[in-house]
Design an enzyme around this catalytic site. Structure first.
Site, short mmCIF file in Angstrom:
data_model
loop_
_atom_site.label_atom_id
_atom_site.label_comp_id
_atom_site.label_asym_id
_atom_site.label_seq_id
_atom_site.Cartn_x
_atom_site.Cartn_y
_atom_site.Cartn_z
N LYS A 13 0.84 -1.21 0.00
CA LYS A 13 0.00 0.00 0.00
C LYS A 13 0.87 1.26 0.00
CE LYS A 13 -1.52 1.62 4.10
NZ LYS A 13 -1.35 3.01 4.55
N ASN A 14 1.87 1.30 0.90
CA ASN A 14 2.62 2.54 1.07
C ASN A 14 3.62 2.79 -0.05
OD1 ASN A 14 1.13 3.14 3.27
ND2 ASN A 14 2.67 2.54 4.79
N ARG A 58 -4.56 10.72 4.72
CA ARG A 58 -3.52 11.75 4.81
C ARG A 58 -2.54 11.68 3.65
NH1 ARG A 58 -2.59 13.97 9.50
NH2 ARG A 58 -0.44 14.23 8.86
N CYS A 103 -4.53 12.82 13.64
CA CYS A 103 -5.31 11.60 13.42
C CYS A 103 -5.17 10.71 14.64
CB CYS A 103 -4.89 10.89 12.14
SG CYS A 103 -3.32 10.08 12.28
N ARG A 133 0.84 14.56 13.55
CA ARG A 133 1.28 14.36 12.17
C ARG A 133 1.25 15.62 11.29
NH1 ARG A 133 -1.12 8.84 9.89
NH2 ARG A 133 0.76 8.88 8.63
N PRO A 134 2.05 16.61 11.65
CA PRO A 134 2.12 17.81 10.81
C PRO A 134 2.81 17.52 9.47
CG PRO A 134 3.77 17.92 12.54
CD PRO A 134 2.97 16.66 12.79
N ILE A 135 2.73 18.47 8.52
CA ILE A 135 3.43 18.29 7.23
C ILE A 135 4.43 19.44 7.00
CG2 ILE A 135 1.68 16.87 6.08
CD1 ILE A 135 0.84 19.54 4.59
N ASP A 136 4.93 19.99 8.12
CA ASP A 136 5.84 21.14 8.02
C ASP A 136 7.09 20.84 7.17
OD1 ASP A 136 6.08 19.44 10.41
OD2 ASP A 136 7.90 20.59 10.82
N ASP A 173 4.57 0.44 12.17
CA ASP A 173 3.35 -0.15 11.59
C ASP A 173 3.14 -1.61 12.01
OD1 ASP A 173 2.76 2.23 10.41
OD2 ASP A 173 3.51 1.67 8.42
N ILE A 213 7.93 6.71 17.10
CA ILE A 213 7.61 7.47 15.88
C ILE A 213 6.38 8.36 16.08
CG2 ILE A 213 7.11 7.30 13.38
CD1 ILE A 213 9.84 6.13 14.12
N ARG A 225 -8.53 -0.33 4.93
CA ARG A 225 -7.69 0.74 4.36
C ARG A 225 -6.33 0.21 3.93
NH1 ARG A 225 -7.15 6.20 7.50
NH2 ARG A 225 -5.78 6.38 5.69
N1 EPU Z 1 6.47 14.55 10.97
C1 EPU Z 1 6.55 15.89 11.27
N2 EPU Z 1 6.52 16.79 10.23
C2 EPU Z 1 6.40 16.40 8.93
C3 EPU Z 1 6.29 15.01 8.64
C4 EPU Z 1 6.33 14.11 9.68
O1 EPU Z 1 6.68 16.28 12.43
O2 EPU Z 1 6.39 17.27 8.04
C5 EPU Z 1 6.53 13.57 12.08
C6 EPU Z 1 5.25 12.72 12.21
O3 EPU Z 1 4.27 13.39 12.95
C7 EPU Z 1 5.78 11.47 12.88
C8 EPU Z 1 7.19 11.33 12.28
O4 EPU Z 1 7.53 12.61 11.76
O5 EPU Z 1 5.88 11.66 14.25
C9 EPU Z 1 7.30 10.31 11.15
O6 EPU Z 1 6.24 10.48 10.23
P1 EPU Z 1 6.36 10.19 8.68
O7 EPU Z 1 6.28 11.48 7.95
O8 EPU Z 1 7.53 9.33 8.41
O9 EPU Z 1 5.01 9.39 8.44
P2 EPU Z 1 4.14 9.44 7.14
O10 EPU Z 1 5.03 9.64 5.98
O11 EPU Z 1 3.00 10.36 7.34
C10 EPU Z 1 4.32 6.90 6.56
C11 EPU Z 1 3.36 5.76 6.38
C12 EPU Z 1 2.77 5.39 7.72
C13 EPU Z 1 3.90 4.99 8.66
C14 EPU Z 1 4.92 6.13 8.76
C15 EPU Z 1 6.14 5.79 9.59
C16 EPU Z 1 2.56 6.10 4.13
C17 EPU Z 1 1.45 6.45 3.22
N3 EPU Z 1 2.33 6.16 5.44
O12 EPU Z 1 3.55 7.97 7.10
O13 EPU Z 1 1.93 4.27 7.49
O14 EPU Z 1 3.41 4.71 9.94
O15 EPU Z 1 5.37 6.51 7.44
O16 EPU Z 1 6.79 4.68 9.08
O17 EPU Z 1 3.64 5.73 3.67
C18 EPU Z 1 0.18 2.77 7.95
O18 EPU Z 1 0.40 2.23 6.86
O19 EPU Z 1 -0.57 2.27 8.83
C19 EPU Z 1 0.82 4.05 8.27
C20 EPU Z 1 0.37 4.88 9.21
#
Ligand code: EPU
Length: 417
Positions: free
Chosen positions: A22-23, A93, A117, A122-125, A305, A327, A397
Site C-alpha cells: 500500500k505505502n 492523509r 489523526c 502528524r504535521p506536514i511542516d 506499523d 515514531i 484501508r
Molecule cells: N512529521 C513531522 N513533520 C512532517 C512530517 C512528519 O513532524 O512534516 C513527524 C510525524 O508526525 C511522525 C514522524 O515525523 O511523528 C514520522 O512520520 P512520517 O512522515 O515518516 O510518516 P508518514 O510519511 O505520514 C508513513 C506511512 C505510515 C507509517 C509512517 C512511519 C505512508 C502512506 N504512510 O507515514 O503508514 O506509519 O510513514 O513509518 O507511507 C500505515 O500504513 O498504517 C501508516 C500509518
C-alpha cells in the site's frame, strides 16, 4: 457497518500470499501525475481502500484511471483541477503526496491541510519547508495549503527529522525542477526505493536510493512507464505474527524477506523458527513464546506499523516485554481494547510494559486505526470465545481481504454486518 468476528483457538497452518505494498502504491500513483503518458502499475493492491481513495483523488484532478486485474493504468493527460479537497484528505492523509507532483509539473496545487489523526498530530511542516527550499511559495489559509511556483529549482535540503512521505514528496517535486537537488537525512524505507525505481523508468535521474542522501538531477519532462509494486512488508509481518501467536506453522509467499530483517530478528528472539527463501518466509511457533523488548524506529529497524500487532503477540509470551513507540506520540490506542480482552499492559510515557502470558478472553472491541485493528484481529485468533472487531473499515484501508486470507490458513473468522 461491517465487523469482523473471530473465534480463537485454532493454530494457523498453510500458505498466505502477500499483496503489493500500500505505502508504495500510493506514492507511485502520485508519480503518475508527472507525465501525460500512461503509467502502468502491476501488483497494486486493488482491494485496499486507501488505493481506491487515491484513485478517486487522481480522477478528481483529471487522471484517466482503470484496473485490469491487479494492474492499474493511470494517464494524467487531462489534469484540469489542482485541489485535493478536505473530504478526500481527511479520509487519507497520504493525499498530500499529490502536492509535489502538481507544483512541479503545473506550478500550482491546493491541498487541504491534514489534521491530527488517531495516532498523533502528524504535521506536514517538512513537506512544506522542503518545497519552499525548492522555490515554491506556500501560504496557508482557511485550512488549505496553497503552493505556487514558476518552475521549481534544485536545492540542498536537509530533513530536520526522518519522514517517509515527506521524502517521497520532495523527490517527486525535485524530479521536474531545474538543476540538481540534494536531499539529506532521507527516510530509508523500501517504499522510497520503489518510487525511485518507477521514476527512473519514467526518465528521472536519481541516485542514492537506500542511503540518507539522495541526488536528483531535474529534467524537463517525464514519460510513461510500467512498474511492478514491491510486496507489502507490513502485511507480511502481520501474517508472520499470526503464525507465531496461534502456535502455528505457515509459509508467507510472494514477500521480500530482506525488507523484514528487524522483525525476523525479534521473532527469532521470541523463539520462532524462521526459514527465509527467495520470495518466501516460513515461520514455526515455539511451544513457549519468549518475551522481548522492542523500540520502533525508522527503517531498517522495527517498524511502528507492526508495533500494535507485536504487542498482541507479547501478551502471549512468558514474561515482561517493553514496547517503546518512538515514531508517533499516540499509537497505543489498541492497549485499552487489549485490556478489555484481559491482557495485562501498563503504559509509562511512550513505553508499554506487557506482562505475559495472559489467556485472552474474546470481547467486543473497537478498531481505532489500521494497524490497531490488525492487532485486535490477531488477539482474537488466540482469545477464548468470540471477539467482534468493530469499525473494520480501518483494516480495509490497508489489508486486502484479510479475513479470507486468514480463513485459508484455518482461522475461524468472518465478516458480519
Ligand atoms: N512529521 C513531522 N513533520 C512532517 C512530517 C512528519 O513532524 O512534516 C513527524 C510525524 O508526525 C511522525 C514522524 O515525523 O511523528 C514520522 O512520520 P512520517 O512522515 O515518516 O510518516 P508518514 O510519511 O505520514 C508513513 C506511512 C505510515 C507509517 C509512517 C512511519 C505512508 C502512506 N504512510 O507515514 O503508514 O506509519 O510513514 O513509518 O507511507 C500505515 O500504513 O498504517 C501508516 C500509518
Amino acid at each position: 457497518m461491517d465487523k469482523i468476528r473471530v473465534r480463537g483457538g485454532r493454530p494457523l497452518f498453510g500458505e498466505a500470499t502477500i499483496s503489493g505494498a500500500k505505502n508504495s502504491t500510493l506514492p507511485c500513483m502520485a508519480a503518475s501525475l508527472m507525465t501525460p503518458e500512461p503509467v502502468l502499475l502491476h501488483n497494486a493492491p486493488r482491494q485496499v481502500r486507501d488505493v481506491a481513495t487515491m484513485k478517486l483523488l487522481l480522477e478528481h484532478l483529471g487522471t484517466a484511471a482503470s484496473w485490469e486485474e491487479n494492474s492499474l493504468r493511470l494517464q494524467a493527460d487531462g489534469i484540469d483541477e489542482f485541489e485535493a479537497p478536505y473530504d478526500m484528505v481527511k479520509t487519507m492523509r497520504a493525499s498530500v503526496l499529490v502536492l509535489g507532483p502538481l507544483v512541479s509539473r503545473f506550478g500550482k496545487a491546493v491541498i487541504s491541510l491534514p489534521g491530527g489523526c488517531a495516532i498523533g498530530a502528524r504535521p506536514i511542516d517538512m513537506h512544506l519547508g522542503g518545497l519552499e527550499h525548492l522555490g515554491a511559495t506556500i501560504t496557508i489559509e482557511h485550512g488549505y495549503v496553497y503552493a505556487t511556483a514558476k518552475r521549481l529549482r534544485g536545492t540542498r535540503y536537509r530533513f530536520p527529522s526522518v519522514t517517509v512521505t515527506g521524502t517521497e514528496n520532495l523527490i517527486l517535486a525535485a524530479t521536474l525542477a531545474e538543476g540538481e537537488t540534494i536531499l539529506e537525512n532521507c527516510a530509508l524505507e523500501p517504499e522510497i526505493g520503489d518510487v525511485i525505481s518507477l521514476l527512473r523508468k519514467m526518465g528521472a535521474r536519481i541516485t542514492g536510493e537506500d542511503t540518507p542522501t539522495i541526488h536528483i538531477k531535474g529534467t524537463e519532462s517525464l514519460h510513461g512507464a510500467e512498474h511492478t509494486i514491491i510486496p507489502d512488508r507490513i502485511e507480511t509481518g502481520t501474517f508472520l505474527i499470526g503464525g507465531a501467536i496461534t502456535g502455528g506453522k505457515i509459509s508467507v509467499k510472494k514477500c521480500n524477506p530482506a525488507h523484514l530483517t528487524g522483525v525476523i530478528k525479534k521473532l527469532t528472539e521470541n523463539g520462532c523458527r524462521i526459514v527465509e527463501q527467495a520470495g518466501e518466509i516460513q515461520i514455526e511457533a515455539p511451544t513457549i513464546l519468549l518475551p522481548s523488548d522492542v523500540e520502533t524506529q525508522p527503517y531498517p529497524h522495527f517498524p511502528t506499523d507492526l508495533q500494535a500487532q507485536y504487542m498482541a503477540l507479547m501478551t502471549q509470551a512468558e514474561g515482561i516485554s517493553r514496547i517503546h513507540e518512538n515514531i508517533f506520540e499516540n499509537r497505543f490506542m489498541h492497549v485499552g481494547e487489549l485490556l478489555r480482552m484481559r491482557a495485562d499492559i501498563r503504559i509509562h510515557d511512550h513505553i508499554a510494559e506487557v506482562h505475559g502470558r495472559t489467556p485472552l478472553s474474546g470481547a467486543n472491541v473497537m478498531a481505532t486505526d489500521l494497524r490497531a485493528s490488525a492487532c485486535l484481529v490477531l488477539a482474537g485468533l488466540v482469545a477464548e470465545g468470540d471477539t467482534v472487531v468493530q469499525r473494520v473499515y480501518h483494516i480495509d484501508r490497508g489489508y486486502e481481504r484479510i479475513e479470507e486470507k486468514l480463513r485459508q490458513l484455518g482461522a475461524d473468522i468472518e465478516r458480519i454486518s
